[in-house]
Structure formats: C-alpha cells, structure tokens
Write an enzyme that holds these catalytic residues in place. Structure first.
Site, PDB file in Angstrom:
ATOM      1  N   GLU A  83       5.710 -10.239 -15.178  1.00 16.79           N
ATOM      2  CA  GLU A  83       5.569 -10.478 -15.811  1.00 16.79           C
ATOM      3  C   GLU A  83       6.326 -11.829 -16.618  1.00 16.79           C
ATOM      4  OE1 GLU A  83       2.977  -8.854 -15.703  1.00 16.79           O
ATOM      5  OE2 GLU A  83       1.269  -9.844 -15.136  1.00 16.79           O
TER       6      GLU A  83
ATOM      7  N   HIS B 222      -9.426 -10.811 -19.495  1.00 15.56           N
ATOM      8  CA  HIS B 222      -9.158 -11.501 -18.525  1.00 15.56           C
ATOM      9  C   HIS B 222     -10.188 -12.618 -18.984  1.00 15.56           C
ATOM     10  CE1 HIS B 222      -8.522  -8.148 -16.610  1.00 15.56           C
ATOM     11  NE2 HIS B 222      -7.682  -8.852 -15.981  1.00 15.56           N
TER      12      HIS B 222
HETATM   13  C1  LIG Z   1      -0.640  -7.729 -16.560  1.00 15.74           C
HETATM   14  C2  LIG Z   1      -1.510  -8.150 -15.699  1.00 15.74           C
HETATM   15  N1  LIG Z   1      -0.480  -8.608 -14.879  1.00 15.74           N
HETATM   16  C3  LIG Z   1      -1.524  -8.412 -13.882  1.00 15.74           C
HETATM   17  C4  LIG Z   1      -3.162  -7.490 -13.216  1.00 15.74           C
HETATM   18  C5  LIG Z   1      -3.322  -8.152 -12.480  1.00 15.74           C
HETATM   19  N2  LIG Z   1      -4.025  -6.975 -11.571  1.00 15.74           N
HETATM   20  C6  LIG Z   1      -5.330  -6.571 -12.112  1.00 15.74           C
HETATM   21  S1  LIG Z   1      -4.867  -4.801 -11.250  1.00 15.74           S
HETATM   22  C7  LIG Z   1      -3.746  -5.017 -10.250  1.00 15.74           C
HETATM   23  C8  LIG Z   1      -2.961  -3.631  -9.252  1.00 15.74           C
HETATM   24  C9  LIG Z   1      -2.527  -3.178 -10.643  1.00 15.74           C
HETATM   25  O1  LIG Z   1      -1.804  -1.892  -9.151  1.00 15.74           O
HETATM   26  P1  LIG Z   1      -1.441  -0.416 -10.518  1.00 15.74           P
HETATM   27  O2  LIG Z   1      -1.056  -0.240 -11.504  1.00 15.74           O
HETATM   28  O3  LIG Z   1      -1.004   0.049  -8.817  1.00 15.74           O
HETATM   29  O4  LIG Z   1      -2.558   0.186 -10.284  1.00 15.74           O
HETATM   30  P2  LIG Z   1      -4.753   0.594  -9.355  1.00 15.74           P
HETATM   31  O5  LIG Z   1      -4.937  -0.782  -9.173  1.00 15.74           O
HETATM   32  O6  LIG Z   1      -3.475   0.845  -8.356  1.00 15.74           O
HETATM   33  O7  LIG Z   1      -5.235   1.476  -9.508  1.00 15.74           O
HETATM   34  C10 LIG Z   1      -3.622  -6.631 -10.627  1.00 15.74           C
HETATM   35  C11 LIG Z   1      -2.066  -7.197  -9.963  1.00 15.74           C
HETATM   36  C12 LIG Z   1      -3.593  -7.645 -14.701  1.00 15.74           C
HETATM   37  N3  LIG Z   1      -4.592  -7.029 -14.950  1.00 15.74           N
HETATM   38  N4  LIG Z   1      -2.587  -7.285 -15.758  1.00 15.74           N
END
Ligand SMILES: Cc1ncc(C[n+]2csc(CCOP(=O)(O)OP(=O)(O)O)c2C)c(N)n1
Ligand SMILES: [Mg+2]
Lengths: 344, 311
Positions: B44, B113
């Site tokens: 971000e 959220h």
């Molecule tokens: C700062 C932030 N940006 C975006 C999101 C939305 N979001 C939630 S989970 C996710 C993907 C996360 O990927 P990863 O770190 O690989 O974890 P995984 O979901 O694969 O366990 C996103 C983009 C968020 N919760 N927090």
C-alpha cells in the site's frame, strides 16, 4: 523404500510427540472443515480464511516451541493458534460470536488470541504483526528470559515495507525471533512469481544477515528440523532466523472465493502432496502408528470437534452492551475513570 | 479510461479473473490491459506513493485501497505527500490522484475491515473527500474526482455495492461541494452520509406514518462541504440531527454541527443531535455490530423524541 520413509524420524522426538503432531494436523483440518460447513450454513458470520494444505508449517514450527514462547499469526491463523495450543472449543465459540469465545465475540475468525499461551494474536492486516514481533523479541531480551517468538506470515506480507523494517531491526538488535513465511504461492489472487522480480526470498532475507532456509512446507518434519535449529539458535542468543516454507492453500482465499486464478492441474498436484497423508505414511512405516490407532485418532478428533461445536452453539451471546467494554483499562469508552473492580 | 489515456488503475487483486475484492474493476483488465489496470503486490505504501509520483508528472492514477482500514499503511504518502505538496511547493504541484476505497459496517468484518475513517481525511488540509450513497451519485462523483487536479479520497460502502438505482448510460458529472436533498420534509433535518443516507430515508418513511416529516440531506462530498444547503434546510425545519456510521467522538457530525452553531444558530429550536456509533472499535459478533450501528430505528427514535420536545 521411498525417500520420505528412508530418512527416519527425527531423533529428538518421541513417538508420543510424533503422534501429537499428527493429531494436531488432523485437528486443524477437521476444525476448518467443520467451520466451513457451519459458515456455509449461515451460522458463522464474517470472513473465513482456511489453511487446508498448510497444516505442516505451524505444527512443525510449534513442535519446536515451549508453552511459554510466543507466536504471532495472520488472517489465516486457525492452524497457527491450534498448533500453539488453542482449544477448539473456545475457538468455535469465538467464530459463533459467543461470550465464551477467546475474544468474547469481539474478534472473530481473523483475530483469535490467547495471551495465556503466548498467542499474541492474529491480525486482519496483512503483515500487521510482522513489525510487532521484533518488539516481543526485544522484550524477551530486555527481560532476560530464554523465550523466543515465532512470527507467522504469508508470502504476500513480504511485499510490505514493514516486513523489511522488521528484518532489519531484528538483525540489528540480534533478538530471539523466528520469521516463518508460509509461502502458499498466492496472496489472494496474486501469484508469488509476480511479487518480486526474479529474486529468491531467502536471498533477499540473507542480505540482512539473517540465516534463511527454504523448506518443504508439505513435510511437517522438515519444517520441524528447520524450526528446531532456529529456536535453539535464538535461545542461545544467536539472534533471528528465517524459514520459508513452500506450501499450498488447497481452497480459495476465503470461503466464497472459487480460486479461479489457481490452475486446476496445480491444485491437483499439490493435493497429492498433502502433508497429513505424508506424515501418516511415515508414522505407519516407522511402526509408530497402526491402522487402529489411526482410526482412533480420527474418531477422537471428530468427537472433540463435535463437542466444541455443541459448546459454542449452547454458549450465550454477549449482551449488546458488551460492545462498549474492553476499550481502555482505566476508563470506560466515554473516558470516565473505572474503579479497580470494574477494570478487566 | 476511454476518454483519457492518462487515467490508469493500480491496486491489489484488481485484474481479472478476480476483479477486485468487491468486483468493482471486473472486466477492466481484459479491456484496457494490465499496464493500465496494474495489479500490485501488497504494498500500500508503495503503490499509493507511486500514485502520487505519477500524478505529479502527468498521469491521472486511480489507486484502489481494498479497505479504508489499509490506508494506514500508506498514510505518510497520503498525508505528508499527496495532500501537502501543492501548498509546500508554493502552488507548483498538482496531484490529480484518486484514492478509491470502501469502508463501513454490516458484514461482521471486525475492527480491521469495517472502519469509517472519513473524518481523518476531512481534517486533512489539501484532501478532498467524496462519499456517494447512490449508484447515480457514485458515477457522477467518480468522474468528477478523476477529472479534478486535487487528490481525492473516494470512499464507497461495502453494503452499497448491492444496492440498485437508475444510472444513465450517457456521460454526466456531479460537481464536488453540492449536497443533494434526498427527501424533502418540514419537521426535522437529518444530514447523513453514505450508507446512513439509506437508513435515514427508511427512518423518514417510518415517521411519515406517524405524521412526522423528515428532510434528508446528503452532502455527497464531505469536503468541500455544501453547508448552505444544510442551512437552508434547518431554516425550514429548525431541528438538526447528523447521522453516520463512524464513531461519534471527533466525527464528521461534529464539523457539521459546529458550522451550523456558527452560521445558523438562530434557526435552531431544539438541541442538535448526533446519531453515530459509540466510540469503540468495531466488534465482530453480528448483534454487537448491530448494536453500535446508527440504523433506521435509532435515527427514527431520535427524530421522534426531538420533534416531540422530549430532548
Ligand atoms: C494491509 C492489507 N492489505 C490488503 C489486505 C487484503 N488481503 C487480505 S489477505 C490478502 C492476501 C494475503 O496473502 P498472504 O500474505 O500470502 O497470506 P495468505 O492469504 O496466502 O495466507 C490480502 C491482499 C489486508 N488484509 N491487509
Ligand atoms: Mg499466500
């Protein structure tokens, strides 16, 4: 004899510990299957991020931890907190938004915490706990205990600035932290190969002078061995370590996401590498697990989950006014001082 | 994007097949390509900052923060860079940047959220803030936001994505700083924002049966704020309630009320009221979240008490 069996069990784990790992992994899988069912039935609200496929990573890691060590977790944290010792009873109660839940219905699936077991909490902010964890490690160092902290996060979190600051500070301070990246190849719909330009994660991390290892996250014992080394190093004052566990999320990002961006062949291939099946094969081959014991474990896990769900469903909903409590220690939410007795 | 090649989108999971968390960009990457519908890693700070840089040098980026709750990760770029650079450069800079995001209660999303942070951005000199409540306003305001040369926080609501309303196919824009009277009435003015506009309209409908006539004013842009329309309304009704989802303390309602106290004190015949969330983080459990939500019943109850002189 296949390679997975040839290598033999880790010498420092007893049969009971190995069976404990196996049972935990099945408990995580079962918990999430049941949570999904009840979510789809409309009994559980909010978001539900499942970690089916990734169980070996938290279980392998937490097997190297003590009860008084700490973990931090993520939005996909059911497996992490069960591996560290959370009781599925209070977890289901939290998912159901009941007073008996770990967070009294205030947190939900993404925010389960149990401070009494060093489970400092999951977070809905990707990478949110990564900068926090070095502070936990700093506190350990300043208090002079031999605890450690394991910081779980996903591949997606490695793109954030906080990740790099946390690595740098941990290295600078030489604090007892184990970073554990659960690289399941996707951050929501975003594929791992589009997260950084042709660059191995372990290489990036090693430039901070942190020992980094990439392990098969579908192999609980491989994760355990890496974690053991890292934890021993941290306890001995050797500073931070980094483990990248290559794993896979069998389902979509959350319940409701069909995962259209995950090629079906890829999903199929990873399913064949299921870590629970692998550990089961190993344990049977090593004479640690009979068919009957296996069936008994399955039945025990089912019964535990059944009981947990019944507990959650029969627990009371918090009174609505509970929404107004727990904001401050010394004041109510309007800023009026609380008496000692009212402080919770 | 068809009209102006400089417009491009940047953010997480915005390309097809996912098409963004609330599907607001679905279908755009096949049409405009992944250069202009640029999906980023979870960075971000990085991509909002890049939006500022691109905006300063001839592009017109629309960056998407999946949840307004994640704006915190980009706060330095939003607050210290995007909003101030024009002033600090003595008027040299223009920052035609739109930060498109969504917030709000209603889906048991818990406190990471479901926040409503608009007041922070209203407080920020140099930033414009839009909060549409209808599909019609969303289209007209978004077009304006993209064409303005100042940075805009464009804040949608997660529950409004499922609402329907007439939207002309043809081109139109809605100017910033023009409120919309969503319903006319004579007994009480309710100023509401975003999703709460719909709740205020429901409350007005409920109260109509009781013979109470409510005027609902939607500012549409919180800054610039069309205080004139609100003044005209309270002049007619002599009662004012401001309703929104975000926590009461230091919220947007306080600003509206301060301006009315300052500019239209003489028109007001009853205590001015706020119907907002109590100042607590958003709880997860559905009924706890409902408890803190400024809904139609709470708005109607307050209007009723006010009109009956019970407050
Ligand atoms: C700062 C932030 N940006 C975006 C999101 C939305 N979001 C939630 S989970 C996710 C993907 C996360 O990927 P990863 O770190 O690989 O974890 P995984 O979901 O694969 O366990 C996103 C983009 C968020 N919760 N927090
Ligand atoms: Mg991932």
């Amino acid at each position: 004899m296949s390679d997975e069996i040839k290598e033999g069990p880790p010498e420092d784990l007893t049969r009971e510990q190995l069976l404990g790992m196996y049972r935990r992994m099945r408990l995580i899988r079962g918990f999430e299957n049941r949570a999904k069912e009840h979510f789809e039935a409309g009994e559980i609200a909010g978001f539900l991020h499942l970690s089916q496929g990734q169980e070996a990573v938290p279980v392998g890691t937490c097997t190297a931890l003590r009860q008084d060590d700490y973990i931090t977790s993520t939005h996909r944290g059911h497996g992490d907190v069960i591996a560290k010792g959370c009781d599925v009873k209070y977890m289901f109660a939290e998912l159901y938004g009941r007073t008996t839940g770990y967070c009294k219905g205030k947190g939900g699936s993404m925010h389960i915490a149990d401070f009494s077991q060093g489970i400092i909490g999951a977070t809905g902010i990707v990478g949110g706990s990564v900068p926090t964890a070095p502070g936990i490690a700093l506190s350990i160092k300043m208090r002079g205990t031999d605890q450690v902290v394991a910081c779980f996060f996903g591949d997606g979190a490695t793109a954030g600035g906080g990740f790099h600051e946390a690595l740098n500070l941990s290295s600078l301070w030489q604090v007892p932290i184990i970073f554990v990246c659960q690289n399941n190849l996707y951050a929501l719909s975003h594929p791992w190969e589009k997260t950084a330009y042709k660059c191995e994660l372990s290489y990036r991390v090693s430039t901070y002078n942190i020992p980094a290892e990439c392990v098969d996250g579908m192999d609980a014992l491989a994760v355990y061995r890496a974690a053991r080394k890292a934890v021993d190093r941290a306890r001995a004052g050797g500073g931070p370590s980094f483990i990248e566990a290559k794993t896979y999320r069998f389902l979509g990002h959350y319940v409701g996401d069909p995962g259209l961006y995950m090629p079906p062949e890829e999903r199929e291939a990873w399913r064949k590498r299921d870590a629970i099946l692998k550990l089961g094969r190993q344990l049977r081959a090593w004479g640690c697990l009979t068919e009957e014991e296996d069936a008994q474990i399955a039945a025990d896990v089912d019964a535990e989950l059944e009981g947990a769900i019944a507990f959650a469903q029969s627990s009371p909903l918090p009174p609505p006014e509970d929404a107004l409590t727990d904001v401050y220690v010394h004041f109510d939410y309007l800023g009026n001082p609380l008496d000692e007795g009212e402080q919770r | 994007m068809l009209r102006d090649e400089r417009v491009f989108l940047m953010g997480e999971d915005i390309a097809d097949p996912f098409g963004s968390a609330y599907k607001v960009t679905l279908g755009l990457s096949p049409e405009f390509g992944t250069d202009r519908v640029r999906q980023t890693p979870i960075s971000e700070l990085g991509f909002v900052g890049a939006g500022v840089g691109a905006a300063l040098t001839g592009m017109r980026p629309v960056v998407e923060l999946m949840y307004i709750d994640f704006s915190m990760l980009a706060m330095d770029q939003i607050v210290n860079q995007a909003a101030k650079i024009r002033y600090m450069s003595g008027g040299q800079a223009e920052v035609p940047l739109v930060i498109r995001t969504q917030g709000g209660l209603g889906r048991s999303s818990a406190a990471h959220h479901a926040q409503s942070l608009e007041a922070w951005f209203v407080h920020l000199p140099g930033m414009l803030v839009a909060m549409p409540s209808t599909p019609y306003d969303a289209k007209g305001l978004l077009k304006t936001a993209i064409r303005l040369n100042d940075p805009v926080m464009f804040i949608e609501h997660k529950l409004l994505y499922n609402t329907e309303g007439p939207v002309p196919e043809e081109e139109y824009t809605i100017p910033f700083g023009v409120a919309d009277v969503k319903r006319e009435g004579t007994d009480c003015t309710v100023v509401a924002t975003s999703m709460t506009v719909l709740k205020a309209l429901q409350a007005a409908e409920m109260l109509k049966k009781e013979g109470i006539s409510v005027e609902v004013v939607d500012p549409r842009t919180l800054f610039p704020l069309d205080i004139e329309t609100i003044i005209q309304s309270v002049r007619k009704t002599s009662r004012l309630i401001v309703a929104h989802e975000s926590p009461e303390r230091g919220g947007f309602a306080a600003e509206v009320i301060a301006q009315i106290a300052d500019k239209a004190f003489g028109y007001i015949d009853a205590p001015i009221q706020r119907v907002c969330a109590p100042s607590v983080p958003t709880p997860f459990a559905r009924h706890l979240e409902d408890f803190i939500t400024a809904d139609e019943t709470k708005i109607a109850d307050r209007v009723r008490s006010l009109v009956r002189g019970e407050i």
